[in-house]
Scaffold this motif. Structure first.
Motif, PDB file in Angstrom:
ATOM      1  N   ILE A   3       0.846  -1.204   0.000  1.00  0.00           N
ATOM      2  CA  ILE A   3       0.000   0.000   0.000  1.00  0.00           C
ATOM      3  C   ILE A   3       0.881   1.252   0.000  1.00  0.00           C
ATOM      4  CG2 ILE A   3      -1.736   1.298   1.328  1.00  0.00           C
ATOM      5  CD1 ILE A   3      -3.216  -1.177   1.359  1.00  0.00           C
ATOM      6  N   ARG A  58     -14.175   3.574   4.443  1.00  0.00           N
ATOM      7  CA  ARG A  58     -13.304   2.747   3.607  1.00  0.00           C
ATOM      8  C   ARG A  58     -12.207   3.573   2.929  1.00  0.00           C
ATOM      9  NH1 ARG A  58     -16.328  -1.772   3.777  1.00  0.00           N
ATOM     10  NH2 ARG A  58     -18.537  -1.622   3.255  1.00  0.00           N
ATOM     11  N   LEU A 100     -12.216   1.491   8.238  1.00  0.00           N
ATOM     12  CA  LEU A 100     -12.523   0.202   7.612  1.00  0.00           C
ATOM     13  C   LEU A 100     -11.668  -0.061   6.383  1.00  0.00           C
ATOM     14  CD1 LEU A 100     -16.405   0.293   7.672  1.00  0.00           C
ATOM     15  CD2 LEU A 100     -14.869  -0.827   9.283  1.00  0.00           C
ATOM     16  N   SER A 101     -10.608   0.694   6.223  1.00  0.00           N
ATOM     17  CA  SER A 101      -9.783   0.533   5.020  1.00  0.00           C
ATOM     18  C   SER A 101      -8.999  -0.770   5.066  1.00  0.00           C
ATOM     19  CB  SER A 101      -8.810   1.700   4.903  1.00  0.00           C
ATOM     20  OG  SER A 101      -7.929   1.691   6.011  1.00  0.00           O
ATOM     21  N   GLY A 102      -8.905  -1.363   6.247  1.00  0.00           N
ATOM     22  CA  GLY A 102      -8.104  -2.579   6.373  1.00  0.00           C
ATOM     23  C   GLY A 102      -6.625  -2.265   6.542  1.00  0.00           C
ATOM     24  N   VAL A 103      -6.328  -0.982   6.692  1.00  0.00           N
ATOM     25  CA  VAL A 103      -4.929  -0.563   6.819  1.00  0.00           C
ATOM     26  C   VAL A 103      -4.730   0.057   8.199  1.00  0.00           C
ATOM     27  CG1 VAL A 103      -3.169   1.003   5.910  1.00  0.00           C
ATOM     28  CG2 VAL A 103      -4.734  -0.160   4.345  1.00  0.00           C
ATOM     29  N   LEU A 127      -9.127   5.393   1.494  1.00  0.00           N
ATOM     30  CA  LEU A 127      -7.682   5.192   1.422  1.00  0.00           C
ATOM     31  C   LEU A 127      -7.268   6.080   0.266  1.00  0.00           C
ATOM     32  CD1 LEU A 127      -5.069   3.769   2.202  1.00  0.00           C
ATOM     33  CD2 LEU A 127      -5.793   1.804   0.887  1.00  0.00           C
ATOM     34  N   GLU A 128      -7.219   7.399   0.551  1.00  0.00           N
ATOM     35  CA  GLU A 128      -7.014   8.337  -0.548  1.00  0.00           C
ATOM     36  C   GLU A 128      -6.121   9.494  -0.145  1.00  0.00           C
ATOM     37  OE1 GLU A 128     -11.007   9.592  -1.539  1.00  0.00           O
ATOM     38  OE2 GLU A 128     -10.977  11.133  -0.011  1.00  0.00           O
TER      39      GLU A 128
END
Ligand SMILES: [Zn+2]
Lengths: 113, 225
Positions: free
Chosen positions: A6, A102, A35-38, A104-105
């Motif tokens: 990532i 979510r 909730l991005s999983g990161v 991731l930007e």
């Protein structure tokens, strides 16, 4: 450790975005959803490694956490949640869906000229 | 004099992956291939379940599988016992599959002839959550030995999945597994999600899973999903 891949994608995306801008990137501002999983800490350390030898070698990463927001499919009420659990509307009991969290930007670049 | 300025960009970090995934999804749709990805922790019985799925679908449908794994192992070999074409994707240090890996693995393959393509992701419930693979359905698996609260520990992946599969249901008694509590846990993080209880060993629940797959495939063919 998917944070490393990532971080690599993050740097590529930032370099691409900076290509049309004058100056040197000093700071990359990232919006990171719960909730991005990161995991923010893991991404930060991966970024430190991944930036070496890239145009972002001396650019800092600023992570802005984005909380989870869910919306009721019935009455459309939105609420913020600390974590994803019990996705049933407190007002009407209908199921809720995730509308934020979510992310991731890259939000912005700080450039120095 | 040094001046700094801020430029707003709003760019998705995984834009490249998302673009490839979108292209794959479109190509799969045009070719009429239904793509199902499987995610789980290690030990949930994912490979055994997939082997059983391939074996049962093969008489009536053209099926194949891609298997992601950190290193070369026996999963792909084991799956090819089903008679279906299987390809392995060795991810090395990467703990998840990415859309470009799927695209590359499909090169030189007549995948357009398939009805179903299954993608077995690397065994964990964290990393695969962020990466769209162009699949039409994402199935998340957990076994009765992992406990009823598994969905609450990994809400992100459960919330992004389309169907939850509880595996090793034959061990429900031995594991003192509470089926109702497990269903409630799934629905806490993903209200209304379809839940199937299966045992690849005894075959329990496999019929419902096949019905689910075929129904989804036919509805896609009719353009309803
Ligand atoms: Zn409501």
């Amino acid at each position: 450790m998917h944070e490393l891949s990532i971080a690599v994608s993050l740097i590529e995306a930032a370099v691409e975005a900076a290509a049309n801008e004058a100056g040197t990137v000093r700071t990359v501002h990232l919006r990171l959803g719960a909730l991005s999983g990161v995991i923010a800490e893991a991404l930060e350390s991966a970024y430190q490694l991944a930036r070496v030898g890239t145009p972002l070698e001396r650019a800092e990463l600023m992570i802005q956490p984005v909380p989870v927001v869910v919306r009721c499919r019935g009455c459309r009420t939105e609420r913020e949640l600390p974590m994803l659990d019990a996705l049933w509307c407190p007002a009407c009991g209908a199921a809720e869906e995730v509308v934020q969290g979510r992310e991731l930007e890259i939000a912005a670049l700080e450039l120095e000229t | 004099m040094v001046t700094t300025r801020i430029v707003e960009v709003r760019r998705q970090v995984l834009k490249q992956n998302d673009t490839v995934a979108r292209e794959l999804r479109q190509a799969f749709a045009e070719a009429g291939v239904t793509v199902i990805s499987l995610v789980s922790s290690p030990g949930a019985g994912k490979t055994r379940f997939l082997e059983e799925t391939l074996t049962r679908l093969r008489p009536s449908h053209a099926v194949a599988a891609l298997v992601g794994d950190l290193a070369t192992d026996h999963d792909a070999q084991r799956l090819s016992r089903s008679g279906a074409p299987v390809r392995q994707i060795v991810t090395g240090t990467v703990c998840h599959l990415e859309a470009a890996m799927i695209r590359d693995a499909l090169r030189g393959w007549d995948w357009q002839e398939l009805d179903f393509l299954f993608i077995e992701n690397v065994g964990n419930l964290v990393c695969p959550a962020s990466f769209d693979l162009g699949e039409s359905q994402r199935a998340v698996l957990f076994s009765v030995t992992e406990g009823e609260d598994k969905p609450l520990k990994y809400p992100t992946i459960f919330n992004t999945a389309d169907v939850a599969i509880i595996t090793k249901i034959d061990l429900v008694g031995a594991a003192e597994f509470d089926r109702l509590a497990a269903r409630q846990a799934v629905h806490r993080v993903r209200p209304g999600m379809t839940i199937l209880e299966i045992s690849a060993k005894t075959g329990e629940g496999m019929e419902q899973w096949l019905e689910y797959l075929v129904d989804h495939h036919e509805r896609r063919a009719e353009g309803k999903t």
